[in-house]
Every structure is written in structure tokens, then in C-alpha cells.
Design an enzyme around this catalytic site. Structure first.
Site, short mmCIF file in Angstrom:
data_model
loop_
_atom_site.label_atom_id
_atom_site.label_comp_id
_atom_site.label_asym_id
_atom_site.label_seq_id
_atom_site.Cartn_x
_atom_site.Cartn_y
_atom_site.Cartn_z
N GLY A 158 -13.91 -4.61 -3.92
CA GLY A 158 -13.27 -3.81 -4.96
C GLY A 158 -12.81 -4.75 -6.08
N ARG A 180 -18.10 -0.26 2.41
CA ARG A 180 -18.64 1.04 2.81
C ARG A 180 -19.89 1.41 2.00
NH1 ARG A 180 -13.51 4.62 2.23
NH2 ARG A 180 -13.25 3.06 0.62
N ARG A 241 -3.76 -6.69 3.79
CA ARG A 241 -2.66 -6.15 4.58
C ARG A 241 -2.75 -6.77 5.96
NH1 ARG A 241 -0.72 -4.99 0.54
NH2 ARG A 241 0.00 -2.98 -0.25
N GLU A 270 5.26 -7.33 8.90
CA GLU A 270 6.12 -7.82 7.83
C GLU A 270 7.47 -7.12 7.86
OE1 GLU A 270 4.43 -7.73 3.87
OE2 GLU A 270 2.59 -8.61 4.64
N HIS A 288 3.87 -12.86 1.11
CA HIS A 288 3.37 -11.69 0.37
C HIS A 288 3.65 -11.83 -1.14
CE1 HIS A 288 2.22 -7.18 0.89
NE2 HIS A 288 1.84 -7.63 -0.30
C1 DGY Z 1 -0.47 -4.64 -3.63
O1 DGY Z 1 -0.59 -4.42 -4.84
O2 DGY Z 1 -0.95 -3.88 -2.78
C2 DGY Z 1 0.32 -5.82 -3.22
O3 DGY Z 1 0.14 -6.15 -1.90
C3 DGY Z 1 1.77 -5.55 -3.49
O4 DGY Z 1 2.43 -6.73 -3.68
#
Ligand code: DGY
Length: 322
Positions: A158, A180, A241, A270, A288
Site C-alpha cells: 500500500g 491480496r 501492527r 502495546e 511506536h
Molecule cells: C498509523 O498511522 O497507523 C500509526 O501506526 C499511528 O501512529
């Protein structure tokens, strides 16, 4: 005048944009995430919520806000913290902030535990004091692997995956990707990228970088088997994530040398970091901060404000999710 609740500290411009549009802003003004009980009280009577990834937006929160909520503007690309079907059932628009977050992490926490301040690093006894007394390292100390000619495997091509691939191309890397669907042909051409299955990507990748959203379908996408495929000379980078990687399996793979190392900006639970990760020398840990530039964080917050202002004015959101 509508009431917009902002659940974290955002740039003044963002609050200004909301107030300039005629709205009352109620913001959490302390450092760190708002505790849940205070959040539930804060949102009462809100027409719009501007939320951070640290806040779970679910039925309980919407109940606490009351029936007036029309939009949840999440200040992040990822919106796995928002229960989108529950919002949809109640007619609440959900938006995110794509197209702003373009920069991979630029800071590293360098582990100096074995390095005295006044001298060179001393990994595995490879350094010693020279005759000058200034500190001398062996020719082989702290050697890493170059990126030129190596293969970067991108899981999820992406916006952020593409931005990462562009930077990797500048280092002379070859790009494989999995996802995908096929990426648009102009992107494939620009990046010289080839789409493969995850198994092939892991086997061929010298570095594999995660850039996919988190959902039930991507939970533990990379576990023990996948790490074994990656192999002892390759690295895993996760700035997406935490739960897309089985953190327990990752710690084990790093301890055993199943993979060479990892760079992590996100964690499965987290803000808790697996204690095993903190012990290791072959992992770089960041808290993060992948989006933590003034430009990006300001851009994301302003985009969230534009979404709120649009929905409250009865217009289409700028960047709806789903
Ligand atoms: C996002 O934009 O998804 C980042 O992980 C947020 O900090």
C-alpha cells in the site's frame, strides 16, 4: 455548534481548525493516553470524536458518548482500534489518515550495553586497547550486511509499503511483494516489484518488512514457521501492527538465531514490550514512533479535523474507511 472530543494532545493547528469551523473542542490535555474511565466521562455528549490508536472505540465508548456522535476521526492510517461494524450499525462515519504517513522510522535505539562511553564498542571481545590507549577495534568488529543487490520483501504494497520500497530501491535492493491483489502496473514498473506468495517472499527476502493492516485475518501472519522460512541471515522489520507477528515465536527465533535480527516499532501487547526482546542484542526497538515527525503528525491530525468538519457540515468525509 457541535462538540468535538479530542482524546489526546494534538497540534494547536488541529484544535484551531475545529474551532474555526465553529465547534466546541474538549480535549484530553495530559501526556500519555487517557485512562479508560476518564475517557468514558470525557466523551459524554460528543458529536464527533478525534481518537488516537491508543483508544479502543467500541460499543461501550459510543454508549458513553451518547446518540449524538456522527463521526470518529482516527488519527492514524491503521484503524484496528475502532470497531467499524459497530460504528456502521449506528450510522457513525469512521475516517483515518492515509496519504500522510510516508516516512519509515528515522531514529534507532542503539544498544550500547557492551560499549564503554570512552572508547569503541566491544562486541564479543573483538575490541581491545591500542598502544595509543585510544581504543581499537578489530577489522571484523560490528560488521553488518550491505543492502546493495539484496532483496526486500514487502508484505502489503500500500502507500507505506511503496514509500519503503522506493527508499530501498535507492539502496540498490530488489523488491518482492505479497498482497491480496496485484499492485497497479505503474507502481510495479516504477519499483521493478514482483508479486509472490508469502512463503516465497520469506525464503527470498534478505529483509522482510510488514506494511499491512491488522485484522483477524492477519493475526500472527508471521509465526514460527514463517520465521524459519526467513532464515538465519535475514531480518524482519515490523512498523505495521504488533499482532501481525507472533511475538513469542519472534523472541524465540531471535534467541535461537533462526533469523538474523529484527527492527520493531510496534508490539503485540502495546505498550508492554515482551521482556525477552529487551534482553537481545539482535533487535532494534522503537516505541511506536513511525509517524513521529512534526510534518506527519501535524498532517494526520489536520486531516482528522477536516474529516470531522466535513461530516458535521453534512458533507462526505475526506478519507472514510472501508
Ligand atoms: C498509523 O498511522 O497507523 C500509526 O501506526 C499511528 O501512529
Amino acid at each position: 455548534m457541535a462538540t468535538v472530543v479530542v482524546t489526546g494532545r494534538l497540534p494547536d493547528e488541529t484544535l484551531g481548525a475545529l474551532r474555526d469551523a465553529g465547534h466546541e473542542v474538549r480535549a484530553w490535555e495530559h501526556d500519555g493516553p487517557v485512562p479508560r474511565d476518564q475517557l468514558l466521562a470525557l466523551v459524554e455528549g460528543a458529536d464527533a470524536l478525534v481518537t488516537l490508536v491508543t483508544e479502543r472505540v467500541d460499543a461501550e465508548l459510543l454508549d458513553a458518548a451518547g446518540p449524538g456522535v456522527r463521526v470518529v476521526a482516527n488519527v492514524a492510517v491503521g484503524y484496528d482500534n475502532v470497531d467499524v461494524p459497530v460504528c456502521a450499525d449506528r450510522g457513525v462515519v469512521v475516517t483515518n489518515t492515509p496519504g500522510v504517513l510516508r516516512r519509515p522510522p528515522q531514529t534507532w535505539r542503539w544498544r550500547w550495553s557492551s560499549c564503554p562511553r570512552a572508547g569503541w564498542a566491544r562486541p564479543s571481545g573483538s575490541c581491545g586497547r591500542g598502544r595509543s590507549g585510544s581504543g581499537v577495534c578489530s577489522y571484523a568488529a560490528l560488521l553488518g550486511r550491505g543492502l546493495q543487490g539484496r532483496t526486500l520483501g514487502i508484505v502489503g504494497l500500500g502507500g507505506i509499503g511503496r514509500a519503503t520500497a522506493r527508499r530501498a530501491r535507492a539502496f540498490g535492493m530488489h523488491i518482492l511483494y505479497t498482497g491480496r491483489r496485484d499492485a497497479p502496473s505503474d507502481v510495479v514498473e516504477e519499483l521493478g516489484a514482483r508479486r509472490v506468495e508469502l512463503a516465497e517472499l520469506l525464503e527470498a527476502g534478505d529483509v522482510v518488512s510488514m506494511h499491512l493492516p491488522y485484522s483477524a485475518a492477519t493475526h500472527h501472519l508471521v509465526g514460527a514457521d514463517e520465521l524459519a522460512r526467513l532464515g538465519p541471515t535475514s531480518y524482519l522489520v515490523n512498523t505495521a501492527r504488533g499482532p501481525v507477528v507472533d511475538e513469542e515465536a519472534l523472541v524465540h527465533a531471535l534467541q535461537e538465531g533462526t533469523i538474523a535480527g529484527a527492527g520493531l516499532d510496534v508490539y503485540e501487547h502495546e505498550p508492554r514490550v515482551h521482556p525477552g526482546l529487551l534482553e537481545l542484542e539482535n533487535v532494534v526497538l522503537l516505541p511506536h514512533v513511525g509517524s513521529a515527525t512534526v510534518e506527519t503528525r501535524t498532517g494526520m491530525a489536520l486531516l482528522a479535523a477536516r474529516n470531522v468538519v466535513a461530516v458535521l457540515a453534512g458533507e462526505d468525509p475526506v478519507t472514510p474507511v472501508g
